[in-house]
Write a protein that holds these residues in place. Structure first.
Motif, PDB file in Angstrom:
ATOM      1  N   LYS A  38      52.557  19.824 -10.446  1.00 49.32           N
ATOM      2  CA  LYS A  38      53.695  19.756  -9.525  1.00 49.32           C
ATOM      3  C   LYS A  38      54.741  20.812  -9.871  1.00 49.32           C
ATOM      4  O   LYS A  38      55.342  21.421  -8.986  1.00 49.32           O
ATOM      5  N   LYS A  39      54.963  21.032 -11.161  1.00 49.92           N
ATOM      6  CA  LYS A  39      55.928  22.054 -11.576  1.00 49.92           C
ATOM      7  C   LYS A  39      55.443  23.442 -11.166  1.00 49.92           C
ATOM      8  O   LYS A  39      56.242  24.274 -10.690  1.00 49.92           O
ATOM      9  N   LEU A  40      54.144  23.701 -11.322  1.00 52.53           N
ATOM     10  CA  LEU A  40      53.589  24.990 -10.925  1.00 52.53           C
ATOM     11  C   LEU A  40      53.740  25.207  -9.419  1.00 52.53           C
ATOM     12  O   LEU A  40      54.142  26.287  -8.966  1.00 52.53           O
ATOM     13  N   VAL A  41      53.444  24.186  -8.631  1.00 51.85           N
ATOM     14  CA  VAL A  41      53.591  24.298  -7.178  1.00 51.85           C
ATOM     15  C   VAL A  41      55.054  24.519  -6.810  1.00 51.85           C
ATOM     16  O   VAL A  41      55.389  25.328  -5.927  1.00 51.85           O
ATOM     17  N   GLY A  42      55.969  23.818  -7.477  1.00 53.50           N
ATOM     18  CA  GLY A  42      57.396  23.990  -7.210  1.00 53.50           C
ATOM     19  C   GLY A  42      57.860  25.405  -7.500  1.00 53.50           C
ATOM     20  O   GLY A  42      58.637  25.986  -6.728  1.00 53.50           O
ATOM     21  N   ILE A  43      57.389  25.977  -8.621  1.00 47.67           N
ATOM     22  CA  ILE A  43      57.745  27.358  -8.953  1.00 47.67           C
ATOM     23  C   ILE A  43      57.181  28.308  -7.905  1.00 47.67           C
ATOM     24  O   ILE A  43      57.860  29.264  -7.466  1.00 47.67           O
ATOM     25  N   ALA A  44      55.935  28.049  -7.481  1.00 47.83           N
ATOM     26  CA  ALA A  44      55.310  28.912  -6.471  1.00 47.83           C
ATOM     27  C   ALA A  44      56.097  28.873  -5.156  1.00 47.83           C
ATOM     28  O   ALA A  44      56.316  29.914  -4.508  1.00 47.83           O
ATOM     29  N   LYS A  45      56.532  27.695  -4.737  1.00 47.83           N
ATOM     30  CA  LYS A  45      57.318  27.574  -3.503  1.00 47.83           C
ATOM     31  C   LYS A  45      58.649  28.312  -3.627  1.00 47.83           C
ATOM     32  O   LYS A  45      59.102  28.991  -2.685  1.00 47.83           O
ATOM     33  N   TYR A  46      59.280  28.200  -4.794  1.00 49.66           N
ATOM     34  CA  TYR A  46      60.549  28.886  -5.008  1.00 49.66           C
ATOM     35  C   TYR A  46      60.358  30.402  -4.930  1.00 49.66           C
ATOM     36  O   TYR A  46      61.147  31.121  -4.285  1.00 49.66           O
ATOM     37  N   LEU A  47      59.330  30.914  -5.582  1.00 51.44           N
ATOM     38  CA  LEU A  47      59.085  32.355  -5.567  1.00 51.44           C
ATOM     39  C   LEU A  47      58.751  32.849  -4.163  1.00 51.44           C
ATOM     40  O   LEU A  47      59.151  33.943  -3.752  1.00 51.44           O
ATOM     41  N   SER A  48      57.999  32.034  -3.439  1.00 48.65           N
ATOM     42  CA  SER A  48      57.655  32.407  -2.066  1.00 48.65           C
ATOM     43  C   SER A  48      58.903  32.473  -1.192  1.00 48.65           C
ATOM     44  O   SER A  48      59.048  33.359  -0.358  1.00 48.65           O
ATOM     45  N   ARG A  49      59.811  31.538  -1.401  1.00 50.41           N
ATOM     46  CA  ARG A  49      61.025  31.484  -0.585  1.00 50.41           C
ATOM     47  C   ARG A  49      62.007  32.586  -0.956  1.00 50.41           C
ATOM     48  O   ARG A  49      62.653  33.182  -0.092  1.00 50.41           O
TER      49      ARG A  49
END
Length: 771
Positions: A668-679
């Motif tokens: 979940k933390k990895l997905v959250g970081i990925a979403k932040y970087l994408s945004r």
């Protein structure tokens, strides 16, 4: 053909003057202490505070039992309620030495607070019941009116049985030191040191020491009630601690030291005046005096364990330890003695049988030894598995099966750095039951699955041993001559006691020695009958000493001693019967120059995991290379040692204790970081991402692969990543997420394993790879 052990002689250090002088203050009766000083320094005891705590129990401040926190408070409150209301309390123990002494500690300790009519105990039968709580036993206790069960040395994972007890109107309180359940069991209290940090001084307590801490808390909370001193329980604590082979550090070492003092004081009394005449009689029968930890590990402990191995029922062992009637205790002690001699005979016969079975295997292609014979007695499977594992330096699983049963059950033992729990657990789909830890386990499986299990275990071990199976390592502390052996050296090395895991008995190398007066004989039981268990006796000599020193080699015939000169590794010992003598650990003919007796270029390792790094007097001449990151593999540790060796530096392992995280939370933390970087369209470095997730580069790559399958596009520029997200992407391979989760779980287990592993095992697991 069994592998030949590689002998590894510990490096010799130039010791600081202050260190030797400090030791001399604790050993004024010794004319010298340089051998003791070398071993202490080699084992990482290198500052004043740890040295004082190690050498003198009087310098150590024991940890409060209320360090267990709210659980201990709840336990004390519930026991006080039971005392006031006159409830019936049953102690549920276990059938090994730790479990039996735990039961005895609670029986004597709680007996200071409860009427005898309200206090009872229950020990499962080794041959007909398993470790831990069981439904039939709980149902019998309910019928007898038990209102509170207090477990000792067991119960942490018996969730189903705890729920049964509650339905039957019985509260359960657990004292244990074994594996923790994922969720806290629904009990009144659970006192288990595994909930503490792994550098906590109570973390390594065995079952008997946990039980003692509960009684200690009651003594502190209600000091006016007990009539007997709390210290009178310490002899039982020492027996359980040493017999259970826990790391004798922190409170464990303190309790063992104090307990041995208590044991010896009681033995020196006349038999009719002893507080524990049963223990005194056991010591008489094994010709011990109670002043040495080996009196427990080679004397009392095996005799207590033998009772359940031979008879199944160990209930009378509790009476042996707690009864004050001289005649009754002598009868019970002699029954335990006969059980032990019978155990030795069965074990010796089964070892020979197992060795024959091993001879039928192709050991060049066999990584793990798995043997099954229906007639093998279940009670000694673990003992024999341990011997075979040591003989052939391969994980060993021995199984037997009852007539008409569709299941095989048995014991497994590991060697070196092979994680037995993970190895056996890799075949969990073939098992019926399984439990254990990295070094020992118990299991059962359908007989029809045995061929697949054997093949699977070997395939898994072939896969995980990337560098191949390592040869066994025998760590040697000192190289001496026969003239050095005797009373003076024995008194010096005795300050290392009690020895055990993390503080092994000193191993001494004697080169170019000879054996004279060699003979072997069967031992005899207490009634004078011969037992088919061999020991070879001899006189060991070399050019330094004509009289020589007597010695023993257990389990070997005189034909096993080679003619001419030999190199031999021994332990120095003493008893009233043989006086100062040696026990052979290993030997080779002197002409066999295959032995690597010394490796002065190997990199010394220090254990700073529980010590502060700001102690200026730890290293005097050169700073060590301090490792602060938890490793995940043996190869990683070997890489550190190779680099340190090139720079001629000492390695100090100082990484923190490790608490595993839920792999799903890491995802979940990895997905959250990925979403932040994408945004935000920001980039992130690979190293920073690894640190945030606490994963290796391999696991991170698996995580990135999984991200790409759920809609993230990942681009790399040197050591940085950019990510973008396409919400229309359909999940093409969800299994990649589970691959990542499995990799994280495995890494977390390994980080935790290396955080807890002893320095001795670390050195053993890496030294051969660096030569």
């Amino acid at each position: 053909m069994k592998p030949t052990a590689t002998w590894q002689l510990a490096p010799k250090f130039e010791l600081p003057n202050w260190f030797v002088q400090e030791i001399a203050q604790f050993t004024p009766q010794l004319s010298r202490c340089h051998h003791l000083a070398q071993i202490l320094w080699q084992r990482g005891i290198q500052n004043r505070e740890t040295l004082a705590h190690f050498l003198s129990a009087g310098q150590y401040i024991p940890t409060s039992p209320f360090e267990f926190g709210e659980e201990m408070q709840q336990a004390v409150a519930r026991l006080e309620q039971a005392r006031i209301q006159g409830e019936n309390v049953t102690i549920w123990g276990d059938f090994d030495a730790d479990g039996v002494t735990s039961t005895a500690v609670l029986l004597d300790g709680l007996g200071q607070f409860f009427a005898a009519a309200n206090l009872d105990y229950y020990i499962p039968n080794r041959l007909t019941e398993s470790h831990g709580l069981n439904a039939p036993g709980i149902e019998r206790l309910a019928e007898q009116g038990t209102q509170l069960i207090v477990t000792c040395d067991t119960g942490s994972t018996n969730l189903v049985e705890v729920e049964l007890a509650q339905r039957l109107g019985i509260d359960v309180m657990i004292t244990d030191h074994h594996t923790l359940p994922v969720l806290r069991p629904p009990v009144t209290a659970i006192i288990n040191p595994r909930y503490l940090a792994d550098d906590h001084p109570l973390f390594h307590l065995s079952g008997v020491a946990v039980a003692y801490k509960l009684v200690e808390a009651l003594y502190q909370q209600f000091p006016d009630i007990p009539q007997s001193p709390l210290d009178e329980l310490l002899d039982l604590v020492a027996i359980g601690l040493i017999a259970d082979l826990v790391q004798l550090k922190g409170d464990c070492r303190y309790l063992a030291q104090r307990g041995i003092e208590c044991l010896q004081r009681d033995y020196l009394r006349p038999p009719e005046a002893r507080r524990r005449p049963g223990i005194g009689r056991l010591l008489d029968l094994c010709r011990k005096t109670g002043d040495r930890p080996t009196d427990i590990s080679f004397g009392i402990g095996p005799r207590i364990n033998a009772v359940s191995r031979i008879y199944g029922d160990a209930t009378f062992c509790v009476e042996l330890l707690t009864n004050r009637d001289l005649k009754t205790c002598h009868q019970l002690a002699e029954s335990a003695e006969l059980a032990n001699t019978r155990r030795k005979e069965i074990q010796q016969s089964m070892v020979q049988d197992a060795i024959f079975e091993v001879s039928q295997l192709d050991l060049s292609t066999t990584q793990a030894i798995v043997l099954h014979k229906p007639e093998w007695p279940a009670g000694v499977l673990g003992l024999v598995a341990s011997q075979i594992a040591q003989e052939y330096h391969k994980p060993t699983i021995l199984l037997s099966s009852e007539a008409g049963s569709k299941f095989a059950q048995g014991s497994a033992r590991s060697v070196a750095n092979i994680d037995l729990y993970q190895l056996v657990n890799s075949q969990s789909h073939l098992l019926h039951r399984f439990g254990g830890h990295p070094f020992a386990a118990g299991l059962s499986l359908p007989l029809e699955n045995l061929p697949l299990f054997t093949e699977g275990i070997n395939q898994e071990l072939n896969r995980t041993l990337a560098s191949g199976d390592r040869s066994p390592i025998l760590d040697i502390d000192l190289e001496l001559t026969v003239a050095d052996l005797g009373k003076e050296l024995f008194q010096e090395l005795k300050f290392l006691e009690p020895c055990g895991m993390g503080n092994s008995v000193p191993q001494i190398l004697i080169k170019n020695c000879r054996f004279t007066n060699v003979f072997n004989a069967n031992i005899k039981d207490s009634k004078g009958n011969k037992v088919k268990y061999i020991k070879t006796q001899f006189i060991l000599t070399d050019s330094s000493s004509n009289p020589g020193i007597p010695g023993l080699w257990w389990g070997h015939y005189q034909e096993d001693i080679p003619p001419g000169e030999s190199h031999v590794v021994v332990e120095l010992d003493f008893n009233d019967y043989q006086k100062y003598h040696v026990r052979i650990i290993d030997l080779v003919p002197a002409k066999q120059e295959q032995l690597s007796t010394a490796n002065p270029e190997s990199t010394p390792m220090l254990d700073w995991r529980t010590q502060k790094l700001d102690e200026p007097d730890k290293i005097t001449e050169s700073d060590p290379w301090v490792i602060t990151e938890n490793p995940v593999s043996w190869q990683e540790i070997e890489g550190w040692l190779e680099q340190a060796n090139q720079q001629q530096k000492t390695v100090a392992i100082a990484y923190d204790s490790f608490t595993p995280h839920n792999p799903l939370e890491v995802w979940k933390k990895l997905v959250g970081i990925a979403k932040y970087l994408s945004r935000t369209q920001e980039s992130i470095s690979l190293n920073f991402l690894q640190d945030r997730l606490q994963v290796t580069e391999r696991a991170l790559q698996l995580g990135l692969n999984a991200l790409s399958q759920i809609g993230f596009s990942i681009t790399r520029q040197e050591q940085c990543l950019n990510m973008s997200y396409n919400s229309r992407t359909k999940f093409s391979d969800v299994s990649l997420i589970y691959t990542f989760l499995s990799a994280v779980q495995e890494e977390q287990f390994r980080r935790q394993y290396f955080a807890q592993i002893s320095l001795e095992t670390l050195q053993q697991g890496t030294s051969s790879a660096l030569r």
